[in-house]
Design an enzyme around this catalytic site. Structure first.
Site, PDB file in Angstrom:
ATOM      1  N   ARG A 161       2.483  -9.753  -0.062  1.00 21.12           N
ATOM      2  CA  ARG A 161       2.312  -8.308  -0.007  1.00 21.12           C
ATOM      3  C   ARG A 161       3.184  -7.630  -1.054  1.00 21.12           C
ATOM      4  NH1 ARG A 161       2.711  -6.277   6.180  1.00 21.12           N
ATOM      5  NH2 ARG A 161       3.258  -4.372   5.038  1.00 21.12           N
ATOM      6  N   ARG A 169       9.337   3.164   2.223  1.00 19.67           N
ATOM      7  CA  ARG A 169       8.704   2.990   3.532  1.00 19.67           C
ATOM      8  C   ARG A 169       9.674   3.371   4.643  1.00 19.67           C
ATOM      9  NH1 ARG A 169       7.083  -3.026   2.764  1.00 19.67           N
ATOM     10  NH2 ARG A 169       6.384  -3.025   4.918  1.00 19.67           N
ATOM     11  N   ARG A 207      10.205 -11.711   3.750  1.00 18.90           N
ATOM     12  CA  ARG A 207       8.778 -11.857   4.054  1.00 18.90           C
ATOM     13  C   ARG A 207       7.944 -11.792   2.769  1.00 18.90           C
ATOM     14  NH1 ARG A 207       6.129  -7.629   8.221  1.00 18.90           N
ATOM     15  NH2 ARG A 207       5.941  -6.291   6.414  1.00 18.90           N
ATOM     16  N   LYS A 251       7.191  -6.046  14.850  1.00 20.93           N
ATOM     17  CA  LYS A 251       6.077  -5.623  15.708  1.00 20.93           C
ATOM     18  C   LYS A 251       4.949  -6.648  15.709  1.00 20.93           C
ATOM     19  CE  LYS A 251       5.465  -1.683  13.492  1.00 20.93           C
ATOM     20  NZ  LYS A 251       6.517  -1.619  12.465  1.00 20.93           N
ATOM     21  N   ARG A 258       1.586   6.627  13.646  1.00 20.90           N
ATOM     22  CA  ARG A 258       2.718   6.700  12.724  1.00 20.90           C
ATOM     23  C   ARG A 258       3.061   8.133  12.351  1.00 20.90           C
ATOM     24  NH1 ARG A 258       2.413   1.295  10.318  1.00 20.90           N
ATOM     25  NH2 ARG A 258       4.036   0.979   8.766  1.00 20.90           N
TER      26      ARG A 258
HETATM   27  P1  ADP Z   1       5.008  -2.511   8.179  1.00 25.82           P
HETATM   28  O1  ADP Z   1       5.157  -1.985   9.580  1.00 25.82           O
HETATM   29  O2  ADP Z   1       5.757  -3.763   7.943  1.00 25.82           O
HETATM   30  O3  ADP Z   1       5.235  -1.474   7.136  1.00 25.82           O
HETATM   31  P2  ADP Z   1       2.101  -2.400   8.408  1.00 25.82           P
HETATM   32  O4  ADP Z   1       1.199  -3.556   8.200  1.00 25.82           O
HETATM   33  O5  ADP Z   1       2.147  -1.774   9.749  1.00 25.82           O
HETATM   34  O6  ADP Z   1       3.516  -2.952   7.961  1.00 25.82           O
HETATM   35  O7  ADP Z   1       1.744  -1.248   7.355  1.00 25.82           O
HETATM   36  C1  ADP Z   1       1.633  -1.461   5.975  1.00 25.82           C
HETATM   37  C2  ADP Z   1       1.245  -0.169   5.263  1.00 25.82           C
HETATM   38  O8  ADP Z   1      -0.061   0.255   5.694  1.00 25.82           O
HETATM   39  C3  ADP Z   1       2.139   1.043   5.532  1.00 25.82           C
HETATM   40  O9  ADP Z   1       3.277   1.073   4.694  1.00 25.82           O
HETATM   41  C4  ADP Z   1       1.172   2.214   5.258  1.00 25.82           C
HETATM   42  O10 ADP Z   1       1.020   2.425   3.868  1.00 25.82           O
HETATM   43  C5  ADP Z   1      -0.138   1.681   5.789  1.00 25.82           C
HETATM   44  N1  ADP Z   1      -0.344   2.058   7.213  1.00 25.82           N
HETATM   45  C6  ADP Z   1      -0.383   1.193   8.265  1.00 25.82           C
HETATM   46  N2  ADP Z   1      -0.570   1.861   9.419  1.00 25.82           N
HETATM   47  C7  ADP Z   1      -0.650   3.174   9.094  1.00 25.82           C
HETATM   48  C8  ADP Z   1      -0.821   4.379   9.833  1.00 25.82           C
HETATM   49  N3  ADP Z   1      -0.950   4.368  11.173  1.00 25.82           N
HETATM   50  N4  ADP Z   1      -0.848   5.561   9.168  1.00 25.82           N
HETATM   51  C9  ADP Z   1      -0.738   5.600   7.838  1.00 25.82           C
HETATM   52  N5  ADP Z   1      -0.560   4.518   7.067  1.00 25.82           N
HETATM   53  C10 ADP Z   1      -0.522   3.310   7.677  1.00 25.82           C
END
Ligand code: ADP
Length: 190
Positions: free
Chosen positions: A134, A146, A128, A14, A89
């Site tokens: 991270r 996740r 990654r 994404k 999400r």
């Molecule tokens: P990825 O899609 O690779 O998991 P992101 O950067 O989108 O990476 O998200 C990293 C973490 O941030 C998620 O695992 C979650 O803990 C938190 N997070 C991100 N966006 C949301 C959201 N919309 N609602 C709840 N938690 C979120």
């Protein structure tokens, strides 16, 4: 306004595709993951709290991410539109986003979902993790968590937009350019 949700499991690509979409359509990129990591970096109270969830592969509470998105949408009244990445999400987040956009006289144009199978996601995320720094990308159990949170809490968001006739799913395997081509086609159909 053109408001696109880019959807898909962790590691689906994404973030990479968002950069191409921003360039082509001139939309503002809103990534809740990026916003949360910025809070962590600044050492804010919100960031410290969120880090506890993120490092375990859990979601951050809805109220926190909804508040962040609300601030960004309200502080950019002149945006041509937004690309939402990693948000909504949960169905509660999707409902809150709909309300927020209605209040701003706009709406979601459509959701594009990147389809990638679990085995490939784990491979990409571990890879990654070698350079991203991270913690949530470096431990396989966290990654699995996740993915399982995605399947349980996030997948229903696709049904939410599908019910509104605003959902397109595309193959997330291929070159970056190939995948971007599929996204452009999907956006053209909204
Ligand atoms: P990825 O899609 O690779 O998991 P992101 O950067 O989108 O990476 O998200 C990293 C973490 O941030 C998620 O695992 C979650 O803990 C938190 N997070 C991100 N966006 C949301 C959201 N919309 N609602 C709840 N938690 C979120």
């Amino acid at each position: 306004m053109q408001n696109i949700v880019l959807f898909g499991p962790p590691g689906a690509g994404k973030g990479t595709q968002s950069e191409y979409i921003i360039e082509k359509y001139g939309l503002l990129h809103l990534s809740t993951g990026d916003l949360l990591r910025a809070e962590i970096k600044e050492g804010t109270a919100l960031g410290l709290q969120a880090k506890q969830n993120i490092d375990k592969g859990e979601l951050v509470p809805d109220a926190v991410v909804i508040g962040m998105i609300e601030n960004k949408v309200k502080s950019n009244p002149d945006a041509k539109g937004f690309i939402f990445d990693g948000f909504p999400r949960t169905v509660a987040q999707a409902e809150a986003l709909d309300k927020l956009l209605v209040a701003n006289n706009t709406a979601i144009s459509g959701m594009v979902a990147l389809e990638v199978e679990d085995e490939e996601l784990v491979k990409r995320l571990l890879n990654r993790g070698k350079t991203s720094g991270r913690a949530d990308d470096q431990d396989e159990a966290t990654i699995q968590n996740r993915i399982s949170v995605y399947n349980k809490e996030t997948k229903p968001v696709a049904d939410y937009y599908n019910a509104q006739g605003k959902f397109k799913s595309i193959n997330g395997i291929g070159s970056i350019e190939e995948i971007f081509g599929r996204i452009v086609e999907a956006i053209a159909s909204f």
